[in-house]
Motif scaffolding. Structure first.
Motif, mmCIF file in Angstrom:
data_model
loop_
_atom_site.group_PDB
_atom_site.id
_atom_site.type_symbol
_atom_site.label_atom_id
_atom_site.label_comp_id
_atom_site.label_asym_id
_atom_site.label_seq_id
_atom_site.Cartn_x
_atom_site.Cartn_y
_atom_site.Cartn_z
ATOM 1 N N ILE A 43 34.240 80.145 -21.711
ATOM 2 C CA ILE A 43 34.381 78.699 -21.925
ATOM 3 C C ILE A 43 33.147 77.924 -21.470
ATOM 4 N N TYR A 44 32.338 78.535 -20.607
ATOM 5 C CA TYR A 44 31.127 77.869 -20.128
ATOM 6 C C TYR A 44 29.928 78.181 -21.020
ATOM 7 N N ASP A 45 30.171 78.909 -22.103
ATOM 8 C CA ASP A 45 29.079 79.330 -22.975
ATOM 9 C C ASP A 45 29.469 79.205 -24.451
ATOM 10 N N PHE A 46 30.185 78.151 -24.800
ATOM 11 C CA PHE A 46 30.508 77.919 -26.208
ATOM 12 C C PHE A 46 29.228 77.670 -27.007
ATOM 13 N N PRO A 47 29.112 78.224 -28.217
ATOM 14 C CA PRO A 47 27.997 77.829 -29.089
ATOM 15 C C PRO A 47 28.008 76.319 -29.295
ATOM 16 N N GLN A 48 26.842 75.689 -29.227
ATOM 17 C CA GLN A 48 26.805 74.234 -29.286
ATOM 18 C C GLN A 48 27.348 73.706 -30.605
ATOM 19 N N ALA A 49 27.161 74.451 -31.687
ATOM 20 C CA ALA A 49 27.667 74.007 -32.991
ATOM 21 C C ALA A 49 29.190 73.920 -33.001
ATOM 22 N N GLY B 38 44.334 74.434 -18.030
ATOM 23 C CA GLY B 38 44.677 75.587 -17.210
ATOM 24 C C GLY B 38 44.153 75.493 -15.796
ATOM 25 N N VAL B 39 44.449 76.529 -15.038
ATOM 26 C CA VAL B 39 44.068 76.577 -13.626
ATOM 27 C C VAL B 39 42.720 77.266 -13.457
ATOM 28 N N LYS B 40 42.104 77.036 -12.301
ATOM 29 C CA LYS B 40 40.871 77.704 -11.882
ATOM 30 C C LYS B 40 39.658 77.298 -12.727
ATOM 31 N N TYR B 41 39.640 76.058 -13.154
ATOM 32 C CA TYR B 41 38.451 75.547 -13.847
ATOM 33 C C TYR B 41 37.344 75.316 -12.826
ATOM 34 N N GLU B 42 36.109 75.658 -13.193
ATOM 35 C CA GLU B 42 34.952 75.531 -12.300
ATOM 36 C C GLU B 42 33.947 74.561 -12.935
ATOM 37 N N PRO B 43 34.081 73.271 -12.650
ATOM 38 C CA PRO B 43 33.267 72.264 -13.353
ATOM 39 C C PRO B 43 31.770 72.443 -13.162
ATOM 40 N N GLN B 44 31.353 73.022 -12.035
ATOM 41 C CA GLN B 44 29.923 73.183 -11.790
ATOM 42 C C GLN B 44 29.262 74.141 -12.772
ATOM 43 N N LYS B 45 30.063 74.941 -13.453
ATOM 44 C CA LYS B 45 29.521 75.910 -14.423
ATOM 45 C C LYS B 45 29.393 75.325 -15.831
ATOM 46 N N MET B 46 29.973 74.172 -16.051
ATOM 47 C CA MET B 46 29.993 73.629 -17.406
ATOM 48 C C MET B 46 28.736 72.816 -17.681
ATOM 49 N N HIS B 47 27.928 73.291 -18.624
ATOM 50 C CA HIS B 47 26.708 72.595 -19.009
ATOM 51 C C HIS B 47 26.639 72.389 -20.520
ATOM 52 N N THR B 48 27.788 72.538 -21.197
ATOM 53 C CA THR B 48 27.826 72.396 -22.646
ATOM 54 C C THR B 48 28.491 71.082 -23.017
ATOM 55 N N ALA B 49 27.767 70.232 -23.724
ATOM 56 C CA ALA B 49 28.320 68.957 -24.163
ATOM 57 C C ALA B 49 29.400 69.198 -25.211
ATOM 58 N N GLY B 50 30.482 68.441 -25.112
ATOM 59 C CA GLY B 50 31.539 68.562 -26.099
ATOM 60 C C GLY B 50 32.718 69.390 -25.645
ATOM 61 N N GLN C 216 30.442 86.210 -27.993
ATOM 62 C CA GLN C 216 30.124 87.029 -29.157
ATOM 63 C C GLN C 216 31.246 87.999 -29.520
ATOM 64 N N SER C 217 32.012 88.416 -28.528
ATOM 65 C CA SER C 217 33.158 89.299 -28.752
ATOM 66 C C SER C 217 34.000 89.311 -27.486
ATOM 67 N N ILE D 207 38.180 85.655 -36.578
ATOM 68 C CA ILE D 207 36.732 85.582 -36.367
ATOM 69 C C ILE D 207 36.288 86.737 -35.488
ATOM 70 N N ASP D 208 35.059 87.188 -35.710
ATOM 71 C CA ASP D 208 34.473 88.234 -34.862
ATOM 72 C C ASP D 208 33.770 87.638 -33.654
ATOM 73 N N SER D 209 33.204 86.449 -33.812
ATOM 74 C CA SER D 209 32.531 85.761 -32.716
ATOM 75 C C SER D 209 32.811 84.271 -32.820
ATOM 76 N N LEU D 210 32.661 83.565 -31.713
ATOM 77 C CA LEU D 210 32.901 82.124 -31.727
ATOM 78 C C LEU D 210 31.882 81.398 -32.604
ATOM 79 N N ALA D 211 30.705 81.994 -32.778
ATOM 80 C CA ALA D 211 29.673 81.373 -33.609
ATOM 81 C C ALA D 211 30.066 81.302 -35.075
ATOM 82 N N GLU D 212 31.107 82.048 -35.487
ATOM 83 C CA GLU D 212 31.538 82.041 -36.879
ATOM 84 C C GLU D 212 32.424 80.838 -37.221
ATOM 85 N N ILE D 213 32.846 80.096 -36.232
ATOM 86 C CA ILE D 213 33.800 79.010 -36.476
ATOM 87 C C ILE D 213 33.252 77.940 -37.422
ATOM 88 N N PRO D 214 32.026 77.441 -37.231
ATOM 89 C CA PRO D 214 31.533 76.402 -38.161
ATOM 90 C C PRO D 214 31.517 76.862 -39.614
#
Length: 353
Positions: free
Chosen positions: A181-187, A197-209, A239-240, A288-295
């Motif tokens: 969740i901290y590494d979603f493709p920007q697209a 959910g529980v155990k979210y770590e806001p300091q790790k989130m650097h993805t806008a959106g 990626q998988s 989908i095989d990877s999250l990058a395939e969503i767009p």
């Protein structure tokens, strides 16, 4: 239904633990089907030693008619797991599998499957879990596939209208183990993603959106989630689904998929997940095989196609919201095991031990 079941201790209804929701719903569905509760333990019993627990079990078994099936949710709470084999040796049982703890934690499943195999009937998640169990000697002819966990609604009058939500994706779960969740493709993130959910770590989130929406009790979260699609993904990579989490997705039915569908929300699902076949066959989501395939997948999706996904998700969700999947499994079992004679081989097997 002429089935008895072990009634478990009352759990906190506002718990944010999804496992509680699954087990509570099973008991409610058994009640809906007029199955008969029988108490094995109470919350105080966890303080008892093993001899006291075994004495409780002896008293419970005396109350059970010999020609009736006993329904057990697996695994039992920790204090009682040592006694499961004793119960199954003395009475014909249906074992509903919630989790296979050994494979979930990347360990050998041999000992766990040996214990499971002592049950007379087993309700497995799906054909992939059934095939996995068969590798450890569990006979397929005593296994029934659930296909999807039910997910009862808190309010049957609530109107779900996720097709008009502004954000694209909803992801709910234990967020510490879902490091992707901290590494979603920007697209993808550009279309807005809501996390729950529980155990979210806001300091790790650097993805806008990507926006954290909080943790909600399991009886309420279904009415809180927002997104045109739910997402089934796990592990550290976008990626998988890799590692132990990915391996487990290949055989289990995640409860979060039931939550999405019961909220009339179609899903994006990792293509190698066991639940992927079910989603594809029912046209209730996109693989989908990877999250990058969503767009790219979204570009090919017409408004009419999306409406059909929503309609199919709603159809499955309505069945899950009324306990239809577990009821189907129990009905199939009772069609094969309805008389005392049905247990003749059972008693012969037990008496020869």
């Amino acid at each position: 239904m002429d089935i008895y079941y072990i009634k478990e201790p009352a759990r906190t209804l506002d718990s944010k633990d999804a496992g509680n929701k699954a087990r509570n719903d099973v008991e409610r569905i058994l009640e809906m089907n007029q199955c008969h509760p029988i108490t094995l333990y109470s919350p105080d019993n966890i303080l008892k030693d093993q001899f006291a627990i075994l004495a409780d079990i002896e008293q419970m078994l005396k109350k059970l008619p010999e020609d009736k099936l006993l329904f057990i949710q697996y695994p039992l709470p920790k204090a009682y797991r040592f006694a499961l084999s004793k119960i199954m040796q003395h009475h014909p049982t249906i074992l509903l599998l919630h989790d296979l703890d050994e494979i979930r934690h990347g360990k050998s499943s041999l000992l766990e499957c040996r214990q499971i195999n002592q049950a007379d009937l087993i309700i497995s998640h799906n054909k992939y879990m059934t095939a996995y169990l068969a590798k450890f000697g569990i006979q397929k002819d005593k296994v029934y596939n659930l296909n999807l966990f039910d997910y009862l609604r808190k309010d049957n009058q609530h109107i779900f209208d996720h097709q008009n939500d502004k954000n694209l994706l909803c992801f709910a779960g234990h967020l510490r183990k879902s490091q992707f969740i901290y590494d979603f493709p920007q697209a993808v993130a550009d279309k807005d993603i809501f996390l729950y959910g529980v155990k979210y770590e806001p300091q790790k989130m650097h993805t806008a959106g990507v926006f954290y929406q909080g943790a909600f009790p399991t009886e309420e979260i279904q009415e809180q989630i927002s997104g045109k699609f739910g997402l089934l993904w796990d592990g550290p990579s976008n990626q998988s689904c890799i590692g132990n989490y990915g391996d487990y997705l290949k055989i289990n039915n995640p409860h979060k998929v039931s939550m999405y569908l019961s909220a009339n929300m179609p899903v994006f699902v990792w293509s190698k997940a066991a639940i992927a076949d079910f989603i594809k066959q029912n046209q209730a989501g996109i693989l989908i095989d990877s999250l990058a395939e969503i767009p790219a997948a979204l570009k090919q999706l017409t408004p009419e196609n999306y409406q059909q996904l929503v309609a199919n998700a709603s159809r499955l969700g309505q069945k899950a919201a009324t306990g239809g999947f577990l009821t189907d499994a129990l009905t199939s079992i009772l069609q094969s095991y309805t008389t005392v004679d049905s247990f003749a081989n059972y008693y012969l097997k037990k008496n020869l031990k």
